[in-house]
Design an enzyme around this catalytic site. Sequence first.
Site, PDB file in Angstrom:
ATOM      1  N   TYR A 146       0.736  -1.247   0.060  1.00 50.76           N
ATOM      2  CA  TYR A 146       0.203   0.063   0.094  1.00 50.76           C
ATOM      3  C   TYR A 146       0.865   1.210   0.020  1.00 50.76           C
ATOM      4  O   TYR A 146       0.334   2.357  -0.694  1.00 50.76           O
ATOM      5  CB  TYR A 146      -0.890   0.096   1.214  1.00 50.76           C
ATOM      6  CG  TYR A 146      -2.080  -0.646   1.039  1.00 50.76           C
ATOM      7  CD1 TYR A 146      -2.065  -2.075   0.736  1.00 50.76           C
ATOM      8  CD2 TYR A 146      -3.553  -0.153   0.970  1.00 50.76           C
ATOM      9  CE1 TYR A 146      -3.599  -2.794   0.701  1.00 50.76           C
ATOM     10  CE2 TYR A 146      -4.726  -0.651   0.867  1.00 50.76           C
ATOM     11  CZ  TYR A 146      -4.636  -2.064   0.712  1.00 50.76           C
ATOM     12  OH  TYR A 146      -5.729  -2.648   0.853  1.00 50.76           O
ATOM     13  N   LYS A 196       3.551 -15.822   3.832  1.00 51.54           N
ATOM     14  CA  LYS A 196       3.579 -16.576   2.583  1.00 51.54           C
ATOM     15  C   LYS A 196       5.149 -16.796   2.422  1.00 51.54           C
ATOM     16  O   LYS A 196       5.515 -16.333   1.383  1.00 51.54           O
ATOM     17  CB  LYS A 196       3.021 -15.809   1.458  1.00 51.54           C
ATOM     18  CG  LYS A 196       2.969 -16.383   0.186  1.00 51.54           C
ATOM     19  CD  LYS A 196       2.002 -17.494   0.069  1.00 51.54           C
ATOM     20  CE  LYS A 196       2.210 -18.176  -1.487  1.00 51.54           C
ATOM     21  NZ  LYS A 196       1.364 -19.464  -1.514  1.00 51.54           N
ATOM     22  N   ASP A 228      -2.756 -18.253   1.857  1.00 45.14           N
ATOM     23  CA  ASP A 228      -3.961 -19.035   0.938  1.00 45.14           C
ATOM     24  C   ASP A 228      -4.454 -20.262   2.009  1.00 45.14           C
ATOM     25  O   ASP A 228      -5.789 -20.291   1.720  1.00 45.14           O
ATOM     26  CB  ASP A 228      -3.150 -19.544  -0.293  1.00 45.14           C
ATOM     27  CG  ASP A 228      -1.704 -20.282  -0.045  1.00 45.14           C
ATOM     28  OD1 ASP A 228      -1.278 -20.372   1.107  1.00 45.14           O
ATOM     29  OD2 ASP A 228      -1.440 -21.068  -1.052  1.00 45.14           O
ATOM     30  N   ASP A 252      -6.098  -6.664   3.934  1.00 47.63           N
ATOM     31  CA  ASP A 252      -7.303  -6.321   3.177  1.00 47.63           C
ATOM     32  C   ASP A 252      -8.054  -7.432   2.871  1.00 47.63           C
ATOM     33  O   ASP A 252      -9.347  -7.385   2.938  1.00 47.63           O
ATOM     34  CB  ASP A 252      -6.821  -5.560   2.183  1.00 47.63           C
ATOM     35  CG  ASP A 252      -7.876  -5.001   1.379  1.00 47.63           C
ATOM     36  OD1 ASP A 252      -8.870  -4.257   1.889  1.00 47.63           O
ATOM     37  OD2 ASP A 252      -8.022  -4.859   0.343  1.00 47.63           O
ATOM     38  N   ASP A 256     -12.261  -9.185   4.341  1.00 50.10           N
ATOM     39  CA  ASP A 256     -13.228  -8.965   3.645  1.00 50.10           C
ATOM     40  C   ASP A 256     -13.922 -10.389   3.667  1.00 50.10           C
ATOM     41  O   ASP A 256     -15.046 -10.695   3.590  1.00 50.10           O
ATOM     42  CB  ASP A 256     -13.126  -8.779   1.892  1.00 50.10           C
ATOM     43  CG  ASP A 256     -13.434  -7.276   1.772  1.00 50.10           C
ATOM     44  OD1 ASP A 256     -12.970  -6.464   2.825  1.00 50.10           O
ATOM     45  OD2 ASP A 256     -13.696  -6.687   0.835  1.00 50.10           O
TER      46      ASP A 256
HETATM   47  C1  IPM Z   1     -10.316  -1.368   3.781  1.00 52.06           C
HETATM   48  C2  IPM Z   1     -10.503  -0.873   2.546  1.00 52.06           C
HETATM   49  C3  IPM Z   1      -9.346   0.102   1.958  1.00 52.06           C
HETATM   50  C4  IPM Z   1      -8.122  -0.882   2.037  1.00 52.06           C
HETATM   51  C5  IPM Z   1      -9.408   0.819   0.620  1.00 52.06           C
HETATM   52  C6  IPM Z   1     -10.914   1.558   0.685  1.00 52.06           C
HETATM   53  C7  IPM Z   1      -8.485   1.789   0.317  1.00 52.06           C
HETATM   54  O1  IPM Z   1     -10.718  -1.797   1.387  1.00 52.06           O
HETATM   55  O2  IPM Z   1     -10.067  -0.684   4.666  1.00 52.06           O
HETATM   56  O3  IPM Z   1     -10.258  -2.571   3.970  1.00 52.06           O
HETATM   57  O4  IPM Z   1      -7.874  -1.429   1.038  1.00 52.06           O
HETATM   58  O5  IPM Z   1      -7.484  -0.735   2.835  1.00 52.06           O
HETATM   59 MG    MG Z   2     -10.682  -3.679   2.257  1.00 52.58          MG
END
Ligand code: IPM
Ligand code: MG
Length: 368
Positions: A146, A196, A228, A252, A256
Site C-alpha cells: 500500500y 507466505k 492461502d 485487506d 473481507d
Molecule cells: C479497507 C478498504 C481500504 C483498503 C480501501 C478503501 C483503500 O478496502 O479498509 O479494507 O484497501 O485498505
Molecule cells: Mg478492504
Amino acid sequence: MKNYKIAVLAGDGIGPEITQEALKVLKVIEQRNDVSFELMPALFGACAYFATGDAFPQQTKDICDQADAILKGPIGLSHEESKQIPVDKQPERGALLPMRRRYNTYANFRPVSLPKSLAHFSPLKPEIIGEGIDLIMVRELVGGLYFGEKERGINDKGLRYVRETLEYDEEQIRRIMHQAFKLAGKRRKLLHNIHKSNVLMSSVLWNEVMEEVAKEYPDVQVVNCLVDSAATALCLNPTQFDVMVMENMFGDILSDQGGGILGSLGLMPSACIGPDKAYYEPSHGSAPDIAGKNIANPYSMIGSVAMMLENSFDMEAEAKNVWAAMQGVFADGYSTADLSKPGSGVSMISTVEFGDKVVEKLLKMPKV
Ligand code: IPM
Ligand code: MG
C-alpha cells in the site's frame, strides 16, 4: 466530568445515514455516564473533493489533529462515478491512505464475530459455526504494498509496465506483533501468524521477527499459517481461530472474507490505532447502490463506536453493552433489508429503526 472531542467524518454513500445512528448511541452513552462528547463534523472523501477539490482538506486535517478520536464513515463512489475524480485525488488514495499515514495508524483491529443466535446471517452451515464465530484479525495498516514505491512507465520493449514494492523494516513488524501478542494474551492465548514465506522474502523477515517477539509472550501459542491456506480454513473451520496477525494486503483480503463468512461486510467495524491517534471505521465501502434508502444496517458504524469507547476512552463495560444491544436487536428477530431477504423470517426494519432499537436496549442495560 470527562470531555472528549470526536471528529465525525460521515463520508459518502450510506456513510451519513449510518453515522447518524452511531451518534444516537453516543448521546445515550453521555446520558448514562459522567462523560461528554464534543462532536466536530468535517468533510472527508468524495463529498470533500466535490466541495473543496481535496478529499482530505486542510480544515478536516486540523479538526482531526485536535480530536481525541476520529469516527469515520465509509467513503468512495461507484466505479463509474469515480471517473469524475483524477486517480490520485480519489477518496481512497486522496483521503484514506493519507489519513492512515498522517496518524501512523499501524494497528488495524477487525473483529469477525457472530454469536450463535445470529448464525442465520452466515452462508456457512450451522455445524461449521458451532457455538459461534469470534475471532479478530490484526492487520498491519501503514506498510507493505500500500505504501511502497510505485512506478509506471514504458519499458525498453515499448510495453506499459508497472512496479510496486512491498517493504517492511523489522521495527514495523515488531510493533504490530506486540499488539497481536498482547491481544492474544487477553483472549484465548492463541495467535495465528499469517504469512507466505514459501514465496515472499517479506514473509521470511516477518516470521523471523515474529519468533523473536514470541519469546516475550511464552504463554501465547503461535500457529503459523500460509495465507492461502488460511483463506480455506476460514470457510471450513473458522472457530479454530482467535487472533490472527498479518501484513497489510493479506489483511485487506482476508478481512473481507471475514465479512463473507459472517454474511455481510455490514457486520464489520474496525479500529485503526496509531501511537497518538486512533480512528474508527466500518471495514466496508460506501455502498452507493443502497445510499439514501434507509435500508443500510448501522451495525459496523455503531460497532466502531463501541471500539472507540473501549480503546480511546477506557469505557470497556459500556462498549460491551453496545455490542450486546445490537446483537439483542438481531436476536429479537429484526434486520434491515441490506442484510436479509424478504421472506427470511425476520421483521424488516429501517436504518433509523435499527438505531432506535439499539438505543432502547442500551437504555435498559444496567449502568456500569
Ligand atoms: C479497507 C478498504 C481500504 C483498503 C480501501 C478503501 C483503500 O478496502 O479498509 O479494507 O484497501 O485498505
Ligand atoms: Mg478492504
